[in-house]
Scaffold this motif. Structure first.
Motif, mmCIF file in Angstrom:
data_model
loop_
_atom_site.group_PDB
_atom_site.id
_atom_site.type_symbol
_atom_site.label_atom_id
_atom_site.label_comp_id
_atom_site.label_asym_id
_atom_site.label_seq_id
_atom_site.Cartn_x
_atom_site.Cartn_y
_atom_site.Cartn_z
ATOM 1 N N ARG A 89 0.810 -1.220 0.000
ATOM 2 C CA ARG A 89 0.000 0.000 0.000
ATOM 3 C C ARG A 89 0.847 1.276 0.000
ATOM 4 N N GLY A 90 2.158 1.147 0.083
ATOM 5 C CA GLY A 90 3.025 2.313 0.102
ATOM 6 C C GLY A 90 2.951 3.091 1.400
ATOM 7 N N LYS A 91 2.672 2.382 2.490
ATOM 8 C CA LYS A 91 2.621 3.003 3.815
ATOM 9 C C LYS A 91 3.969 2.837 4.515
ATOM 10 N N ALA A 92 4.271 3.781 5.399
ATOM 11 C CA ALA A 92 5.547 3.745 6.114
ATOM 12 C C ALA A 92 5.429 2.939 7.408
ATOM 13 N N LEU A 93 6.567 2.521 7.903
ATOM 14 C CA LEU A 93 6.675 1.877 9.206
ATOM 15 C C LEU A 93 7.371 2.842 10.159
ATOM 16 N N GLU A 94 6.760 3.070 11.323
ATOM 17 C CA GLU A 94 7.389 3.919 12.318
ATOM 18 C C GLU A 94 8.423 3.149 13.116
ATOM 19 N N ILE A 95 9.579 3.789 13.336
ATOM 20 C CA ILE A 95 10.503 3.339 14.380
ATOM 21 C C ILE A 95 10.253 4.249 15.566
ATOM 22 N N ASN A 96 9.675 3.658 16.605
ATOM 23 C CA ASN A 96 9.283 4.393 17.800
ATOM 24 C C ASN A 96 10.417 4.325 18.814
ATOM 25 N N CYS A 97 10.931 5.486 19.200
ATOM 26 C CA CYS A 97 12.152 5.563 20.008
ATOM 27 C C CYS A 97 11.893 5.796 21.491
ATOM 28 N N LYS A 98 10.653 5.675 21.915
ATOM 29 C CA LYS A 98 10.318 5.946 23.313
ATOM 30 C C LYS A 98 11.099 5.065 24.277
ATOM 31 N N SER A 99 11.372 3.827 23.868
ATOM 32 C CA SER A 99 12.063 2.895 24.767
ATOM 33 C C SER A 99 13.469 3.343 25.115
ATOM 34 N N PHE A 100 14.050 4.222 24.310
ATOM 35 C CA PHE A 100 15.386 4.713 24.629
ATOM 36 C C PHE A 100 15.397 5.542 25.914
ATOM 37 N N LEU A 101 14.218 5.966 26.359
ATOM 38 C CA LEU A 101 14.104 6.694 27.620
ATOM 39 C C LEU A 101 14.251 5.767 28.820
ATOM 40 N N GLU A 102 14.047 4.467 28.604
ATOM 41 C CA GLU A 102 14.039 3.518 29.711
ATOM 42 C C GLU A 102 15.453 3.034 30.009
ATOM 43 N N SER A 103 15.851 3.154 31.230
ATOM 44 C CA SER A 103 17.191 2.770 31.649
ATOM 45 C C SER A 103 17.459 1.295 31.338
ATOM 46 N N LEU A 155 10.338 2.413 3.593
ATOM 47 C CA LEU A 155 9.699 3.652 4.043
ATOM 48 C C LEU A 155 9.620 3.680 5.566
ATOM 49 N N PHE A 156 10.314 4.644 6.158
ATOM 50 C CA PHE A 156 10.364 4.752 7.616
ATOM 51 C C PHE A 156 10.047 6.176 8.072
ATOM 52 N N THR A 157 9.253 6.290 9.137
ATOM 53 C CA THR A 157 9.179 7.538 9.898
ATOM 54 C C THR A 157 9.802 7.266 11.265
ATOM 55 N N LEU A 158 10.388 8.301 11.841
ATOM 56 C CA LEU A 158 11.019 8.185 13.150
ATOM 57 C C LEU A 158 10.300 9.090 14.141
ATOM 58 N N GLY A 159 9.990 8.554 15.317
ATOM 59 C CA GLY A 159 9.299 9.358 16.317
ATOM 60 C C GLY A 159 9.725 8.988 17.722
ATOM 61 N N SER A 160 9.853 9.991 18.564
ATOM 62 C CA SER A 160 10.229 9.738 19.956
ATOM 63 C C SER A 160 9.036 9.274 20.791
ATOM 64 N N ASP A 161 7.808 9.593 20.332
ATOM 65 C CA ASP A 161 6.603 9.294 21.115
ATOM 66 C C ASP A 161 6.713 9.927 22.500
ATOM 67 N N THR A 162 7.405 11.057 22.569
ATOM 68 C CA THR A 162 7.561 11.710 23.862
ATOM 69 C C THR A 162 6.279 12.428 24.259
#
Length: 278
Positions: A194-208, A230-237
């Motif tokens: 479908r030409g949709k992107a996959l998010e790489i969600n970086c919220k876990s990098f906040l976890e020790s 196709l990638f989008t990047l987000g902190s989900d902060t």
């Protein structure tokens, strides 16, 4: 430096920090300092929770604030008005109404709560056997496939979301990801077709002690192996002080996999930005 952050929540999302300064203006100022060029505000529209305000945001106010910030900040950073639209597969009418009511730049498709009301954020993992947890994860992937295959969105958010809470509860060992490759192949295949992107969600990098994104690296590798680019990047902060968290790590990982460009969206139209890790 991080080049973009395509998944952020201000105090308009009620699960975010409710400090007065946790707002669009402060996010933009912090993004300027960090060198972030593209900033997408993706407040919650978690349809399954109804309109009781537990998670859902005032999207009209978000649109107003983003419009004002676009004029004030121009391209430094470029402000993008988005939404994290959850559960569109079970609430098609409400999802369509949300999408038609606003001039979104960017729509994240997501899933937090299963159609049987399983809420991974609130569930007591001690009440479940490993087998029952595996069944819940299978149910999650089945519903996620429905979203990937049938719903209107631009990028699929945190595609292994339940594992965040499996890990926090000490039950991560109940899941062996290789057992679910066929499920993920269906999901990723739908995105690619479908030409949709996959998010790489970086919220876990906040976890020790946990230096990995969502979905996990082996799933990102699986998506790339299947032909996904196709990638989008987000902190989900949910706190303006954490804007851009983990983005550099994700950029470097993608660079190591020969992914030289990232996705962003204006007016629901995809455009590409260089994956510049310098």
């Amino acid at each position: 430096m991080p080049i973009c952050d395509m998944h952020i929540h201000t105090r308009l999302s009620s699960d975010a920090d409710q400090r007065e300064d946790n707002c669009v203006l402060t996010y933009c100022k912090n993004a300027q300092k960090a060198g972030i060029k593209y900033l997408a505000f993706t407040e919650h529209r978690d349809i399954i929770t109804g309109d009781d305000g537990k998670i859902n945001a005032d999207l009209y106010e978000s649109e107003r604030q983003c419009s004002k910030a676009k004029k004030e900040f121009g391209s430094c950073p470029e402000v993008l008005f988005g939404v994290e639209l959850a559960h569109a597969h079970t609430h098609k009418k409400e999802a369509a109404q949300t999408l038609s009511a606003h001039n979104f730049d960017f729509v994240l498709g997501s899933l937090h709560i299963l159609s049987d009301d399983t809420d991974f954020y609130r569930m007591d993992f001690s009440e479940y056997t490993d087998g029952e947890l595996r069944n819940k994860f299978s149910d999650y992937l089945s519903e996620l496939y429905d979203i990937a295959e049938n719903c209107d969105f631009d990028s699929l958010a945190h595609a292994s979301y339940p594992l965040r809470y499996f890990r926090r509860s000490g039950r991560r060992n109940a899941i062996e990801l290789s057992d679910y490759y066929k499920d993920y192949d269906r999901i990723f295949g739908a995105l690619i077709e479908r030409g949709k992107a996959l998010e790489i969600n970086c919220k876990s990098f906040l976890e020790s002690g946990y230096n990995a994104p969502v979905p996990e690296y082996e799933l990102i590798d699986r998506y790339i192996y299947l032909g996904g680019k196709l990638f989008t990047l987000g902190s989900d902060t949910h706190d303006c002080n954490d804007v851009g968290i983990g983005i550099c790590e994700a950029q470097k990982y993608l660079k190591s996999k020969n992914i030289d460009r990232l996705c962003a969206f204006r007016g629901r139209k995809m455009f590409f930005i260089p994956n510049d890790t310098e």
